[in-house]
Design a protein around this motif. Structure first.
Motif, PDB file in Angstrom:
ATOM      1  N   ASP A   1      50.398  26.252 -50.923  1.00 57.30           N
ATOM      2  CA  ASP A   1      49.500  26.703 -52.029  1.00 57.30           C
ATOM      3  C   ASP A   1      49.304  28.307 -52.270  1.00 57.30           C
ATOM      4  O   ASP A   1      49.416  28.772 -53.468  1.00 57.30           O
ATOM      5  CB  ASP A   1      48.045  25.978 -52.028  1.00 57.30           C
ATOM      6  CG  ASP A   1      48.225  24.528 -52.189  1.00 57.30           C
ATOM      7  OD1 ASP A   1      49.162  23.958 -52.154  1.00 57.30           O
ATOM      8  OD2 ASP A   1      47.217  23.886 -52.477  1.00 57.30           O
TER       9      ASP A   1
ATOM     10  N   THR B   1      44.660  13.442 -49.675  1.00 59.83           N
ATOM     11  CA  THR B   1      45.745  14.115 -48.893  1.00 59.83           C
ATOM     12  C   THR B   1      45.527  13.798 -47.404  1.00 59.83           C
ATOM     13  O   THR B   1      46.286  13.382 -46.695  1.00 59.83           O
ATOM     14  CB  THR B   1      45.722  15.713 -49.212  1.00 59.83           C
ATOM     15  OG1 THR B   1      46.076  15.975 -50.802  1.00 59.83           O
ATOM     16  CG2 THR B   1      46.757  16.269 -48.652  1.00 59.83           C
TER      17      THR B   1
ATOM     18  N   VAL C   1      57.491  17.919 -45.604  1.00 59.80           N
ATOM     19  CA  VAL C   1      57.299  19.306 -45.284  1.00 59.80           C
ATOM     20  C   VAL C   1      56.354  19.488 -44.030  1.00 59.80           C
ATOM     21  O   VAL C   1      56.454  20.529 -43.262  1.00 59.80           O
ATOM     22  CB  VAL C   1      56.749  20.080 -46.537  1.00 59.80           C
ATOM     23  CG1 VAL C   1      55.175  19.776 -46.873  1.00 59.80           C
ATOM     24  CG2 VAL C   1      56.772  21.608 -46.194  1.00 59.80           C
TER      25      VAL C   1
ATOM     26  N   GLY D   1      52.057  15.871 -54.114  1.00 59.61           N
ATOM     27  CA  GLY D   1      51.062  16.339 -53.441  1.00 59.61           C
ATOM     28  C   GLY D   1      50.921  15.175 -52.558  1.00 59.61           C
ATOM     29  O   GLY D   1      51.585  14.187 -52.294  1.00 59.61           O
ATOM     30  N   GLY D   2      49.529  14.953 -51.965  1.00 58.25           N
ATOM     31  CA  GLY D   2      49.256  14.075 -50.923  1.00 58.25           C
ATOM     32  C   GLY D   2      49.517  12.636 -51.187  1.00 58.25           C
ATOM     33  O   GLY D   2      50.073  11.803 -50.512  1.00 58.25           O
TER      34      GLY D   2
ATOM     35  N   VAL E   1      48.236  11.925 -45.325  1.00 60.50           N
ATOM     36  CA  VAL E   1      48.975  12.603 -44.355  1.00 60.50           C
ATOM     37  C   VAL E   1      48.896  11.822 -42.730  1.00 60.50           C
ATOM     38  O   VAL E   1      49.796  11.742 -42.058  1.00 60.50           O
ATOM     39  CB  VAL E   1      48.504  14.094 -44.012  1.00 60.50           C
ATOM     40  CG1 VAL E   1      49.089  14.658 -42.823  1.00 60.50           C
ATOM     41  CG2 VAL E   1      48.829  15.028 -44.993  1.00 60.50           C
TER      42      VAL E   1
ATOM     43  N   GLU F   1      56.750  17.020 -50.432  1.00 59.78           N
ATOM     44  CA  GLU F   1      55.510  16.828 -49.806  1.00 59.78           C
ATOM     45  C   GLU F   1      55.692  15.650 -48.594  1.00 59.78           C
ATOM     46  O   GLU F   1      56.615  14.808 -48.792  1.00 59.78           O
ATOM     47  CB  GLU F   1      54.554  16.292 -50.894  1.00 59.78           C
ATOM     48  CG  GLU F   1      54.733  15.125 -51.665  1.00 59.78           C
ATOM     49  CD  GLU F   1      55.592  15.528 -52.973  1.00 59.78           C
ATOM     50  OE1 GLU F   1      56.774  15.387 -52.788  1.00 59.78           O
ATOM     51  OE2 GLU F   1      54.911  15.978 -53.862  1.00 59.78           O
ATOM     52  N   HIS F   2      54.839  15.681 -47.630  1.00 58.10           N
ATOM     53  CA  HIS F   2      55.001  14.889 -46.504  1.00 58.10           C
ATOM     54  C   HIS F   2      56.251  15.172 -45.627  1.00 58.10           C
ATOM     55  O   HIS F   2      55.887  15.571 -44.380  1.00 58.10           O
ATOM     56  CB  HIS F   2      54.782  13.483 -46.805  1.00 58.10           C
ATOM     57  CG  HIS F   2      53.417  13.115 -47.362  1.00 58.10           C
ATOM     58  ND1 HIS F   2      52.298  13.193 -46.503  1.00 58.10           N
ATOM     59  CD2 HIS F   2      53.159  13.082 -48.484  1.00 58.10           C
ATOM     60  CE1 HIS F   2      51.309  12.576 -47.279  1.00 58.10           C
ATOM     61  NE2 HIS F   2      51.742  12.577 -48.534  1.00 58.10           N
TER      62      HIS F   2
ATOM     63  N   SER G   1      49.193  24.850 -44.904  1.00 57.29           N
ATOM     64  CA  SER G   1      50.739  25.318 -44.640  1.00 57.29           C
ATOM     65  C   SER G   1      50.934  26.743 -44.966  1.00 57.29           C
ATOM     66  O   SER G   1      51.887  27.407 -44.725  1.00 57.29           O
ATOM     67  CB  SER G   1      51.670  24.287 -45.193  1.00 57.29           C
ATOM     68  OG  SER G   1      51.427  24.019 -46.790  1.00 57.29           O
TER      69      SER G   1
ATOM     70  N   GLY H   1      45.206  18.215 -56.177  1.00 55.05           N
ATOM     71  CA  GLY H   1      46.453  18.544 -55.504  1.00 55.05           C
ATOM     72  C   GLY H   1      47.150  19.694 -56.391  1.00 55.05           C
ATOM     73  O   GLY H   1      48.393  19.696 -56.399  1.00 55.05           O
TER      74      GLY H   1
HETATM   75  O1  PMV Z   1      47.815  17.331 -52.113  1.00 60.06           O
HETATM   76  P1  PMV Z   1      48.386  18.722 -52.044  1.00 60.06           P
HETATM   77  O2  PMV Z   1      48.935  19.238 -53.331  1.00 60.06           O
HETATM   78  O3  PMV Z   1      47.278  19.580 -51.051  1.00 60.06           O
HETATM   79  O4  PMV Z   1      49.903  18.362 -51.176  1.00 60.06           O
HETATM   80  C1  PMV Z   1      49.776  18.014 -49.998  1.00 60.06           C
HETATM   81  C2  PMV Z   1      51.139  18.203 -49.299  1.00 60.06           C
HETATM   82  C3  PMV Z   1      51.444  17.325 -48.012  1.00 60.06           C
HETATM   83  O5  PMV Z   1      52.840  17.837 -47.772  1.00 60.06           O
HETATM   84  C4  PMV Z   1      51.362  16.069 -48.172  1.00 60.06           C
HETATM   85  C5  PMV Z   1      50.532  17.794 -46.900  1.00 60.06           C
HETATM   86  C6  PMV Z   1      50.804  19.509 -46.635  1.00 60.06           C
HETATM   87  O6  PMV Z   1      50.006  20.145 -45.738  1.00 60.06           O
HETATM   88  O7  PMV Z   1      51.995  19.874 -46.867  1.00 60.06           O
END
Ligand code: PMV
Length: 340
Positions: A177, A216, A52, A300-301, A220, A49-50, A174, A130
């Motif tokens: 999910d 999130t 990415v 996640g975020g 970000v 995460e991040h 992105s 998340g």
């Molecule tokens: O919080 P989530 O599960 O929606 O994940 C966010 C993941 C990030 O890499 C922080 C943002 C993204 O768009 O990929």
């Protein structure tokens, strides 16, 4: 690495070899004409995460113990939704249901533009944690609606329709999910493309809610600010996260759980450096490690949301659930990926 399942199974439409104990599938059962039922699971980001966001890879997997289910029938009355949040006509649904309404409308438009449907949604996936609630609901809805209208979607059609709903939910998703909630096992995601990851030893993971709402968007933006104000800190953390993600894939495929755990612990530290940590997440990750988890990190975020912890086996996962609940997590779930 050679995928052991075909692409359609990876995306959830017709799993040939269900690899998780309760993998996503759509459609479900053998419904009567004019009716459809489908399901999609929650998801968790294992690592990446991040980083990415800046073009590096991430690994995500389904949370097999939580899912959204949609039951749809064709109707002559105006389209209607029954869910925990709302009962009424599609046209009168409140703004917070916009992603779901978008999913229903997108599936109708793709299959039979003049049709009306009655959609019932049952989900035990919490929102704003998340864990893929919006994508899973959309995944179940688009499959069940199209099935009720007489068509089984191709994996890419299904993905595109979920993305329509995800855009209504998140602006510019992105696609991670939308892929993960339909996947039967871990996926490698980079710049919109996915690959299936070979699993060398069964993976047992616990996902625990910190009780702090994930932020999130804010997280970000905070990482973007680190990139602007402290580029060397940003570069070091992001390239470490990218390398750890690649390492994690190698460890998953080799069945090296100790190596995978070490990569997860290191990723947690780098995410903290990027400013997306939170004391509640640190506390839960530490509790999992104290309970024998080979590795635990935020997922996640960040700035709230969930932690994930690797367990040795299903019994250890159940122990970690109890330990994390005792440490203050209002909810925790397990997910298990078999060797494949
Ligand atoms: O919080 P989530 O599960 O929606 O994940 C966010 C993941 C990030 O890499 C922080 C943002 C993204 O768009 O990929």
């Amino acid at each position: 690495m050679t995928p052991k399942i075909d692409a359609s199974a990876l995306r959830g439409d017709a799993p040939t070899q269900p690899r998780a104990s309760r993998s996503a599938d759509a459609p479900v059962g053998d419904p009567s004409p004019g009716a459809g039922t489908a399901r999609a699971t929650g998801k968790v980001i294992l690592i990446g995460e991040h980083s990415v966001v800046y073009g590096h890879p991430a690994i995500a997997l389904p949370i097999t113990s939580i899912s959204a289910r949609a039951e749809v029938t064709m109707t002559t009355a105006p389209s209607r939704i029954d869910s925990e949040l709302f009962h009424g006509s599609l046209a009168a649904a409140p703004d917070r249901l916009l992603p779901t309404v978008t999913a229903v409308r997108a599936a109708i438009a793709a299959v039979s533009p003049d049709a009306q449907v009655h959609v019932r949604i049952l989900s035990d996936i919490p929102s704003e944690r998340g864990v893929g609630s919006s994508a899973a609901v959309a995944g179940a809805v688009v499959s069940a609606v199209s099935q009720a209208l007489g068509r089984v979607l191709t994996p890419d059609e299904r993905f595109d329709l979920i993305q329509d709903a995800e855009r209504a939910a998140h602006g510019s998703p992105s696609g991670l999910d939308a892929r993960a909630v339909c996947a039967p096992g871990p996926i490698w995601f980079q710049q919109g493309a996915i690959e299936h990851i070979t699993v060398g030893a069964a993976l047992h993971l616990v996902v625990a809610d910190s009780g702090v709402r994930g932020r999130t968007r804010e997280a970000v933006a905070a990482v973007r600010e680190v990139r602007r104000s402290a580029p060397s800190v940003f570069d070091a953390a992001v390239s470490s996260l990218s390398a750890l993600t690649t390492l994690a894939r190698t460890h998953i495929s080799a069945g090296d759980l100790a190596g995978l755990g070490a990569a997860l612990n290191a990723a947690h530290r780098h995410l903290g450096t990027l400013g997306v940590g939170d004391p509640a997440l640190d506390h839960l990750a530490a509790a999992a490690r104290a309970g024998g988890s080979p590795g635990a990190k935020l997922t996640g975020g960040g700035r709230g949301g969930c932690v994930l912890a690797l367990a040795d086996d299903p019994e250890h996962a159940a122990e970690l659930v109890a330990r994390l609940r005792a440490a203050g997590a209002p909810a925790a779930w397990t997910t298990h990926m078999e060797i494949a």
